[in-house]
Design a protein around this motif. Structure first.
Motif, PDB file in Angstrom:
ATOM      1  N   LEU A   1      20.826  26.101 -25.058  1.00  0.00           N
ATOM      2  CA  LEU A   1      20.487  25.015 -24.127  1.00  0.00           C
ATOM      3  C   LEU A   1      19.037  25.109 -23.668  1.00  0.00           C
ATOM      4  O   LEU A   1      18.387  24.089 -23.456  1.00  0.00           O
ATOM      5  N   GLY A   2      18.545  26.330 -23.474  1.00  0.00           N
ATOM      6  CA  GLY A   2      17.179  26.506 -22.989  1.00  0.00           C
ATOM      7  C   GLY A   2      17.011  27.902 -22.436  1.00  0.00           C
ATOM      8  O   GLY A   2      17.790  28.808 -22.765  1.00  0.00           O
TER       9      GLY A   2
ATOM     10  N   THR B   1      22.428  19.415 -20.525  1.00  0.00           N
ATOM     11  CA  THR B   1      21.068  19.959 -20.470  1.00  0.00           C
ATOM     12  C   THR B   1      20.232  19.207 -19.427  1.00  0.00           C
ATOM     13  O   THR B   1      19.484  19.817 -18.656  1.00  0.00           O
TER      14      THR B   1
ATOM     15  N   ASN C   1      18.619  20.867 -16.049  1.00  0.00           N
ATOM     16  CA  ASN C   1      17.183  20.722 -15.813  1.00  0.00           C
ATOM     17  C   ASN C   1      16.907  20.143 -14.422  1.00  0.00           C
ATOM     18  O   ASN C   1      15.929  20.490 -13.767  1.00  0.00           O
TER      19      ASN C   1
ATOM     20  N   PRO D   1      14.686  23.347 -20.596  1.00  0.00           N
ATOM     21  CA  PRO D   1      15.419  23.028 -21.829  1.00  0.00           C
ATOM     22  C   PRO D   1      14.658  23.488 -23.071  1.00  0.00           C
ATOM     23  O   PRO D   1      13.442  23.663 -23.022  1.00  0.00           O
TER      24      PRO D   1
END
Lengths: 153, 153
Positions: free
Chosen positions: A19-20, A140, A144, A152
């Motif tokens: 996802l990040g 996501t 964020n 992300p």
């Protein structure tokens, strides 16, 4: 970022969606070069994050130093809050197991009494329903918006 | 001690042996009135501690405050070191699950590639071999010797 030479374990790469990054934040609230990779277990039935500290040689939780343990708990606190805000949650399951995957990683799982594994544990059970691309994008975007130190992929 | 009004969950009381208390230590290294109860899962095949913070209303790990989280990690660090010193350990498993037992508790388990559950998880498996009274006494003596903030029952 220390993630440049970082290689995600094959099993995690196969089972999860990246996802990040959760960027480590200093006391002065500055982003450091360190981060944890945030993965989503590809099991659309159960909201399930996997946190992978990047560039950490430790195997067990006690091998993290004080700063790393504090950072891990900061991540756990933020993600647990996120899960409780956005999903139905009866119990958060948090675990460092790693019998099969040696790369350090932590499970954070939102459990409900209605999920297919309840009251048993989620590990060792194969996911039947995968996420759609749209679902991952929506999640996501929400991460964020709600977690300041998440960025992300 | 805040344990006076403390009542251990019936399931934990049934499955585990109480070893003593981990007394919370302040920055000045003074014992506080707070403590965690240290239990031993009665499964002589797998060294397995259960940590029960006394008098804590939280359900999930993120609901502990900073001080309580620090204390928990201090206990995890000390007990993990104890397990690695005194047992053969390939992986420490650390988990907060609590789907069945609602009272807050943490599992700390010394796993080896030779144990009967490997590489699966230990939860949901019934213990076949119980500890003898002598084994529990020996373990308690060793804990008392090696962990400064442990006090036997």
């Amino acid at each position: 970022l220390s993630s440049e030479n970082f290689k995600l374990d094959k099993r995690l790469a196969n089972d999860c969606i990246p996802l990040g990054y959760l960027h480590w934040v200093s006391i002065k609230n500055e982003l450091s070069g360190e981060a944890s990779l945030l993965l989503l277990m590809n099991n659309a039935e159960i909201p399930w994050f996997v946190i992978v500290p990047v560039g950490v040689a430790a195997i067990d939780i006690d091998e993290l130093d004080d700063k790393q343990q504090s950072q891990l708990l900061k991540e756990v606190n933020a993600l647990s809050g996120f899960l409780k805000t956005n999903y139905s949650v009866d119990k958060i399951n948090f675990a460092s197991i790693g019998n099969i995957v040696k790369q350090m990683h932590f499970h954070l799982v939102a459990r409900t009494e209605q999920d297919s594994c309840w009251p048993g544990v989620v590990w060792g059970v194969n996911a039947k329903i995968k996420y759609t691309r749209q679902q991952v994008e929506n999640l996501t975007t929400l991460l964020n918006k709600e977690i300041s130190f998440f960025k992300p992929n």
